[in-house]
Design a protein around this motif. Structure first.
Motif, mmCIF file in Angstrom:
data_model
loop_
_atom_site.group_PDB
_atom_site.id
_atom_site.type_symbol
_atom_site.label_atom_id
_atom_site.label_comp_id
_atom_site.label_asym_id
_atom_site.label_seq_id
_atom_site.Cartn_x
_atom_site.Cartn_y
_atom_site.Cartn_z
ATOM 1 N N ALA A 142 22.163 -8.248 35.303
ATOM 2 C CA ALA A 142 22.142 -6.979 36.032
ATOM 3 C C ALA A 142 22.792 -7.135 37.403
ATOM 4 N N GLU A 176 13.707 -8.616 38.838
ATOM 5 C CA GLU A 176 14.056 -7.247 38.461
ATOM 6 C C GLU A 176 14.624 -6.442 39.632
ATOM 7 N N TRP A 178 17.657 -6.239 40.804
ATOM 8 C CA TRP A 178 18.914 -5.558 40.483
ATOM 9 C C TRP A 178 18.672 -4.361 39.566
ATOM 10 N N SER A 179 17.762 -4.504 38.630
ATOM 11 C CA SER A 179 17.456 -3.381 37.734
ATOM 12 C C SER A 179 16.852 -2.222 38.514
ATOM 13 N N PHE A 182 19.568 -0.227 40.190
ATOM 14 C CA PHE A 182 20.229 0.693 39.263
ATOM 15 C C PHE A 182 19.383 1.945 39.047
ATOM 16 N N HIS A 206 28.870 -7.112 30.385
ATOM 17 C CA HIS A 206 27.589 -7.349 31.049
ATOM 18 C C HIS A 206 26.491 -6.464 30.456
ATOM 19 N N SER A 207 26.793 -5.196 30.231
ATOM 20 C CA SER A 207 25.785 -4.261 29.709
ATOM 21 C C SER A 207 25.354 -4.648 28.302
ATOM 22 N N PHE A 210 23.150 -7.609 28.371
ATOM 23 C CA PHE A 210 21.817 -7.210 28.822
ATOM 24 C C PHE A 210 21.029 -6.603 27.666
ATOM 25 N N HIS A 239 13.528 -3.815 33.892
ATOM 26 C CA HIS A 239 14.494 -4.242 32.877
ATOM 27 C C HIS A 239 14.426 -3.330 31.654
ATOM 28 N N LEU A 242 15.966 0.129 32.357
ATOM 29 C CA LEU A 242 17.423 0.012 32.434
ATOM 30 C C LEU A 242 18.018 -0.214 31.051
ATOM 31 N N ASN A 243 17.333 -0.992 30.229
ATOM 32 C CA ASN A 243 17.805 -1.232 28.863
ATOM 33 C C ASN A 243 17.844 0.065 28.063
#
Length: 276
Positions: A142, A176, A178-179, A182, A206-207, A210, A239, A242-243
């Motif tokens: 992330a 977490e 960075w998540s 976002f 990257h996505s 993840f 996470h 974001l997922n």
């Protein structure tokens, strides 16, 4: 049947006292005690009967067939008596064996439950160890995605020193961070998250990494989570949220929905159990 009864009825075994003399222990079963007393009285009765009505001399002179017929009739009562006693004792032994089997089954069931619980605990401990490493891996992915989209190489929303500060926070154990950045950027109406996640080849890589990493973590959690507690905690983490957003916005793959605990159904079942 008589042989089986005879096997069940154990004769008193001789035992030696402190002086070395042998003596017999009296059986503890009251049915055997009564049968022994009745048998002794019956033998005494037969002896008196022979002495008074036949005479021992005449009895010993009887032909073998007549003597056999007499003894057969005389001891038929004892044979029937011990047959009945043997059947009762056999029933008692079978009842005790059944009770012992029942206790063994209960003990085996408890052991099975204990083994299953131990195995589940071992799986959960293994999962938490793997989960910690995987969450840090997802956090690093992330972070790379955030730098690619929001850092100096992206749209420049974050300066290099700001990116460095977030990496320091990540290094201190906040996997977490960075998540959360976002998720706090804004609503889909304000930001084109599809372009942010999949706008370039690097961002898409990257996505997808993840999504793959989190999906593998979900599969591992299902094997050690019978109540969906671990699953729900993963899905509603930074996470996990974001997922979900990455899966929904993937340009080519239609991911199945991740099933989580239905709060309404859970509350209804809880209410029903409390009413009972």
């Amino acid at each position: 049947m008589l042989q089986e009864s005879a096997q069940i009825i154990q004769e008193p075994e001789p035992q030696a006292d402190s002086a070395g003399a042998m003596h017999f222990s009296w059986p503890q079963d009251w049915r055997i005690q009564i049968a022994l007393v009745v048998s002794l009285l019956w033998i005494v009765f037969l002896a008196v009967y022979i002495a008074r009505n036949v005479g021992w001399g005449s009895f010993m002179d009887l032909p073998i067939d007549e003597m056999g017929a007499f003894l057969e009739g005389a001891f038929a009562f004892l044979a029937f008596l011990w047959l009945v006693i043997g059947l009762f004792i056999q029933q008692s032994v079978l009842a005790e064996n059944n009770e012992e089997l029942r206790r063994n089954n209960l003990h085996s069931a408890k052991q099975t439950q204990a083994i299953a619980a131990t195995e589940m605990n071992a799986r959960q401990e293994t999962f938490f160890k793997i989960s910690e490493a995987t969450r840090r891996q997802l956090g690093a992915i992330a972070g790379l995605l955030f730098m690619s989209s929001q850092g100096p190489v992206g749209n420049g929303s974050y300066r290099t020193d700001q990116i460095r500060e977030v990496w320091q926070q990540f290094a201190q154990g906040d996997s977490e961070v960075w998540s959360r950045l976002f998720l706090s950027m804004g609503t889909p109406k304000d930001i084109d998250f599809a372009d942010l996640f999949y706008g370039t080849e690097i961002r898409r890589s990257h996505s997808e990494n993840f999504v793959v990493g989190f999906d593998r973590l979900i599969k591992l959690a299902r094997g050690c989570d019978s109540d969906n507690i671990i699953m729900d905690s993963l899905i509603f983490s930074a996470h996990g949220l974001l997922n979900v957003r990455m899966r929904e916005l993937h340009p080519t793959i239609k991911f199945p929905e991740i099933v989580m605990t239905n709060s309404q159904n859970y509350l209804n079942s809880l209410s029903d159990s409390l009413q009972q």
